[in-house]
Design an enzyme around this catalytic site. Structure first.
Site, PDB file in Angstrom:
ATOM      1  N   GLY C 150      40.620  17.278 -48.395  1.00 44.67           N
ATOM      2  CA  GLY C 150      39.622  17.237 -49.438  1.00 44.67           C
ATOM      3  C   GLY C 150      38.939  18.583 -49.585  1.00 44.67           C
ATOM      4  CB  CYS C 151      37.236  20.195 -52.419  1.00 44.36           C
ATOM      5  SG  CYS C 151      36.271  18.801 -53.036  1.00 44.36           S
ATOM      6  CE1 TYR C 152      30.877  19.263 -51.669  1.00 42.77           C
ATOM      7  CE2 TYR C 152      31.806  17.141 -52.256  1.00 42.77           C
ATOM      8  CZ  TYR C 152      30.924  18.168 -52.509  1.00 42.77           C
ATOM      9  OH  TYR C 152      30.093  18.106 -53.599  1.00 42.77           O
ATOM     10  CB  THR C 154      38.977  22.814 -47.504  1.00 41.44           C
ATOM     11  OG1 THR C 154      40.051  21.891 -47.691  1.00 41.44           O
ATOM     12  CG2 THR C 154      39.524  24.223 -47.353  1.00 41.44           C
TER      13      THR C 154
END
Lengths: 394, 394, 394, 394
Positions: C150-152, C154
């Site tokens: 997921g972006c968060y 990462t």
């Protein structure tokens, strides 16, 4: 493979950083010098944080760059400053791509009139080629000094030129309502670009007298003078270069009385007439969207449709790597971060007017990207080398 | 002091919330009904979070509002929906201020042509007064049904009308290049107003056929037809209301051949000619900045200066509480959140064109503020009551 | 040179368009299939205007893509939808890089708990490798199914992992205050991403229960369990995978009484403790900036300085092509449009807390860029191929 | 009705313009002097374009204002400059509301430590009342010199104080992650607030050492020292004012060894411990959103729920005209342009942490609005006079 050695003179501005952004991945050149007088000795990435750990060049002085055997330099300097350096590098036999306004106009007199400065290198003006590859490719390839177009002119000249060449635009009818992001105003903090003055805001500026007006007029006039269309039979008389009062500038000191009528007559002898140019400041970083209005010439009056206009533009630019003629009006994000020009053309039967919409990234096609396009031509490289990219959208 | 009882029909949109923002501090009215069909029973502040703990009205249905003895209602509804409610409230003898497009145009036929909808309440159209106090104050004061102007028309009609009344604008020469914030597109989420499609972006839309075009043309034509200036001696022939082909709309089906010339002639008999109107979408919340170009009429050709234009506007609006004629072009933040109209006028001798720049907040002077201005007139209150404010800048 | 044939399943979202933005210039792959069920037959550039004239692929259905002999597919689909397609492509023996949340968590039970959905392909969950090359390079290279972070996660896992491995962070002390651009919410218009709700605005959301919380906790726990530092002598007991109540989730149903104390004890046996994660919505398109707070473990208490932390991170990531440990806190524009992670670490003696700041582009390193990094590994290509770029700043 | 005569000393900044925005519609005061040393003789609206035709006051010098018989002056000046003028007006017996940082701290020594400047008017410091009406109403009403709180402190102190008074927060556990619009950085153009550096961007700044940290700590410590709750039985020992090393500042020179443990012990004797404060710069004009984390004190550990926290805050502020305790986290637009403070409180059982979110407009409640609230108290007027407004949303 031998690589060309490139210098970037003036690294603290946006045109400087944008040149590095592209050139660092160019397969046929190396950046051998990046200069800054005010920050000599620091790292390029100390000035531009986004390059930290990516391009940490040490900044040198321009004087040191002059001593290097470079294959080409870009001058990313303010107008007025640029001309002196252009002379110095040319005297060292180093080809120059200049991104300032110093070599764009037709004569030292016109320059002085609009830039309010004496031109100290008129020989440069004489030899400079206008760096718009789509219209001047051959001359750029052989030039020693290329003068990159202004950002607004790039977005205006490219859509209008094919139509002017075909003679389909009525003299004196061109209105360019242009909207630019703030990077056009440069890297230096000012009241104009203070966040609170720009964010959630919008304004017009430079009404009637923006410097790019004369650049647009001169280049469009050249295009009109090279009319190739069978539509037009008007003889073309180019105004004399170097005469400030040529084109339409006479009006500056003219009397008002009967002015409108006189003008309308004057335009008939092949001049495009004065161009109305109004810039606006958008709350965006990059990009110029120009909404351009023009009326059909008498010769073209009966032919006007959207298809007619689109066909002229498509035919003119079909082989161009960076121009796209679209089916719908472009938005700025459709070209953000790229060297593309997107153009949409329409005709409004109800009002009898053409509407053209063009979009460019002022820092790429409007300056550094176009400059690299010129460099590629000057170095004998494929013109689009290292300039392919897709817009950063979203 | 007795207070007037007000209803707001349709509370979930931006015109609804903006009405509450102003009316809750109005000293002479109380908000007695706020309606929503989709969210009946919820709190107004459940829909509009900024009102939590500030204005927590319970939402009722329009049917319930119809049973209340209200002194006036605002219809903050979509066009098409509004006309039915207008009829119902008027039949209950409750005066109506309508903020939709349903009662703005000259006839049911014109409405159907531009809104692509049958008008179900043509008697309303007949009786509606155009809610622009500066131009129609007396009629609004006595009206039962007031139709508030569109946002773009407000920003265009106010700067142009005094000049048209003086006869100083050449027929067919008006170009309005307008730039609007996104709230003009309403509260409903859509691709058009998706943040990533608007932020750091800019685009033109609705080229040639935006609905506000006809509203602008009709109202400007009315103004031109009431020419009072000694400058103009042209006889004025109002096009017949209700005839879709009146004004310039004939062009829709016209042939191209020789069209330009015919048009130019047609304009001479007192019509303003077709107006070019191009809207754009700005990455800002509120505000419309209109850059307007026009050429001088023959009668005015010799008189044109910035002062000449500024004087006409200043004279026309000197007593107006909400209009300011400025010395420099306004920005959107100079009017953000207010009922003000700021206008700048200039004349470009070089191109022989007038340039007008106007700025309004589309949600205030462009809709809810102007609606309250009308309400004040209808209720016999001082026109500016509760509408004084200074722009939120920064 | 033989090129790998790639498919992109699900092309209408931002991860889809971002994959094309990068892959079209990749020297070792060709895009052979781009699918969309809702817009089959249209052009990819009809959906994403910025690709007009740049990448005009015809959209096909996923069913048709399944019949092609592709070398690898990306699934750019919503969670819940992705798992079914993953199974189908894997059954056809086509390696899959999945960008959804379907294969990120440790078990079907945890998935169901946080995503509120039954997992229909638990075998996939079992075999999926977590697609974070910096921490899992070898396994990705040999994987058939890679699940992109997921972006968060990462932006949180990369700065914290080296410190957890060294055992310098006290259990239960991690707070991640993250701020994301709106593209994280996807391409679909919604109230949340309506321009007027985001522009000139800022808000927290998903307090306490955002899905990325569990992903962050699970991966950080894994890192902590692999402590290599001599600083820590604590025995590590990994919580049992597949047990929803493992880690700290027991608290969900726990009683409050005495809870704090119990927790503080629990953390001592090698778990990192629950992580506080609070996302916020920024009025920007791209980017996540995470401000992370943590307290030193007892073992590390005496060693803490900015240099100490910076050295750990620098040592861990010195050879990484996409990680930069900075001297100053990064901004989002320092990584906009790139696959870079910029990290700054500091220690506040006054409060006895570490502060970490990380910046990533959620659409590149936070999804599509990292996915291509994984693809490069899976195809045996140099990991950074086609992913080099400099931030679009300004 | 007699109106009070007010002076605004320093009119070119945002606090100056914001004071005029509110005061011009205040029913009980008149603005009799607006000063600027750099632009004396110009109009206030020449400096702030949004006031053109709305408030065209002539700017005078502060020296001239000193000669007028004013009832109260606001000092809207930079810190360091303000103290000298405060003395002069007070010597003329004119009450002063100061908006700078000059009189906010507990002693000249603390001031010098954090502002790096000698305090030239320590008597002022002594007599100044902290201008936060919700916590200090009675003293403000009787004060001659009121020192308005900083913007960040306002957004932090108001949500935390009721909880500290109840003794429910563990010493040393407070973390304030604050995000501010750019107007906090002032009207002056700088690299920090250059549009291209802020737009579509986000960054942390002032890590560990922002000046507002000490202001927050001192005021919170005062609140904690006035614990009224039965929950807490800890004896309170106020640190000695004027001692820079008081509170937690000793840590500045402390050794690291064993530091954490010592601190944890130290906090037990009634101090709140050091506060972690991290400001960030948002791409918005106005507003501060603070996300605040804290752990429960031992006494409160068993009671913690969202309701428990909400009840404490609601009880504390139920009669306050400008504070709203919400059911959901506020956004900046929910308070944009108003004097409101919106607070949301939650408790995360899983992590055993309180999360508070507060939103204020830094130019209103964070400076000029709160200053007027103080003025109203000092002049014996109803505290909320002329400060009622609803947020400009959208």
């Amino acid at each position: 493979m031998k690589k060309f050695k490139i210098g970037i003179i003036g690294a603290t501005g946006y045109t400087g950083s944008e040149l590095v952004r592209w050139l660092q991945y160019h397969p046929a050149v190396t950046i051998n010098a990046i200069t800054s007088e005010s920050r000599t000795g620091e790292l390029f990435s100390d000035v531009h944080s986004s390059f930290a750990g990516v391009a940490d060049f040490k900044l040198i002085s321009a004087a040191d760059a002059l001593e290097m055997s470079l294959d080409l330099v870009f001058l990313a300097l303010p107008h007025g400053v640029s001309m002196g350096f252009a002379r110095q590098f040319l005297e060292k036999n180093i080809p120059v791509v200049d991104l300032s306004g110093d070599f764009r106009l037709s004569s030292a007199a016109v320059y002085t009139h609009w830039y309010n400065k004496t031109h100290t290198y008129p020989e440069g003006l004489e030899m400079a080629e206008y760096g718009m590859p789509e219209l001047n490719r051959v001359h750029i390839a052989g030039a020693r000094l290329v003068s990159c177009p202004g950002c607004y002119p790039t977005g205006s000249i490219l859509p209008l030129t094919p139509l002017l060449k075909k003679g389909v635009i009525r003299s004196g009818s061109i209105i360019i309502d242009a909207k630019s992001g703030t990077t056009g105003a440069g890297v230096k903090a000012s009241e104009t670009t203070h966040f609170s003055n720009v964010n959630d805001n919008f304004r017009a500026y430079g009404l009637k007298n923006h410097r790019h007006t004369v650049e647009i007029e001169e280049k469009l006039q050249e295009a009109a003078s090279r009319q190739t269309s069978e539509l037009s039979s008007t003889a073309v008389h180019m105004p004399e270069a170097g005469n400030v009062d040529a084109l339409s500038h006479r009006a500056h000191t003219g009397t008002n009385k009967g002015q409108a009528d006189n003008k309308r007559d004057n335009y008939q002898n092949g001049t495009i007439g004065p161009v109305q140019f109004t810039p606006h400041l958008l709350p965006v970083d990059r990009g110029i969207l120009s909404t351009i209005y023009a009326e059909p010439s008498e010769a073209a009056a009966g032919s006007m449709t959207r298809t007619f206009l689109t066909d002229i533009l498509t035919e003119a630019y079909v082989s161009e790597p960076f121009i796209r003629i679209g089916k719908t009006p472009p938005s700025l994000k459709d070209i953000r971060g790229t060297n593309l020009v997107r153009i949409y053309a329409d005709f409004d039967e109800r009002t009898n007017r053409m509407i053209l919409v063009s979009a460019i990234d002022n820092l790429v096609k409007g300056s550094s990207g176009q400059a690299i396009q010129c460099m590629n031509l000057m170095l004998g490289l494929p013109e689009a080398t290292a300039l392919q990219s897709t817009a950063l959208y979203p």
